[in-house]
Design an enzyme around this catalytic site. Structure first.
Site: not given
Ligand code: AMP
Length: 210
Positions: A88, A152
């Protein structure tokens, strides 16, 4: 087959990742799911990142890179994997290049306009058990596994805008990063689920040597 599924929050990475995982019989490695599980289980990691997730910010590069390094070294990832939600940031992408030594096949970029993403995120429910997502409706249980459906915390409208801002600032530069490396399959992420899945297959067939 080593695939990165990339795109803004709400682009459909989770849904399409699950389909690819089944098709190629390789694990879908979702950093978001791993972190949410740690929060739900109340582990030390979960305590460390709970607030960050609620606010829609990114956890630190060092932390997430070490989590992913450990995860992709597991035996079930030996044949390949689908990364969903990682990398990311440019720092994370650089670390992944180092770890994979050029063996990444393709980056599927699910391209979805901002307005559509806002609408999708604030109007979706997620299954607490299997992570499947559905449009908000009268459904209370997951049609796939019977688990409880919930909104969520970070899909609430206030946080959604923040997540999109974070995406645009920190994550969107990866489009150019992977395009320059000839790895980017730019996929229109709007339309029916099956239609998008077909476009992804086309993208994979152009880039990946399986
Ligand atoms: P997601 O389900 O992929 O939208 O991830 C949910 C949350 O997890 C994000 O908003 C971040 O707070 C954290 N997160 C997930 N993947 C990453 C990553 N690669 N780098 C940093 N934070 C992450």
């Amino acid at each position: 087959m080593k695939i990165v599924l990339f795109g803004p929050p709400g682009a459909g990475k989770g849904t399409q990742g699950a389909r690819l995982s089944e098709k190629y019989d390789i694990p879908q490695v979702s950093t978001g799911d791993m972190l949410r599980k740690a929060v739900a289980d109340g582990t030390p990691l979960g305590k460390q990142v709970g607030e960050i997730l609620r606010e829609g910010k990114l956890v630190s590069d060092d932390l997430i890179i070490s989590i992913i390094r450990e995860r992709i070294a597991q035996p079930d990832c030996a044949k390949g994997f689908i990364l969903d939600g990682f990398p990311r940031t440019l720092e994370q992408a650089g670390a992944l290049e180092g770890a994979l030594e050029g063996s990444l096949d393709v980056v599927i970029y699910l391209n979805v306009p901002r307005e559509e993403v806002i609408e999708r995120l604030s109007g979706r429910l997620t299954c607490r058990d299997c992570g499947a997502v559905f449009k908000k409706s009268k459904l209370t249980a997951c049609p796939a596994c019977g688990g409880e459906l919930y909104q969520r915390e970070d899909d609430k409208r206030e946080t959604v805008e923040n997540r999109i801002r974070v995406y645009e600032e920190s994550t969107a530069p990866l489009v150019a990063f992977y395009r320059e490396r000839g790895k980017l399959a730019d996929i229109v992420g709007v339309g029916g689920e099956d239609e998008i899945a077909r476009r992804i297959e086309e993208g994979i067939s152009q880039y990946a040597v399986s």
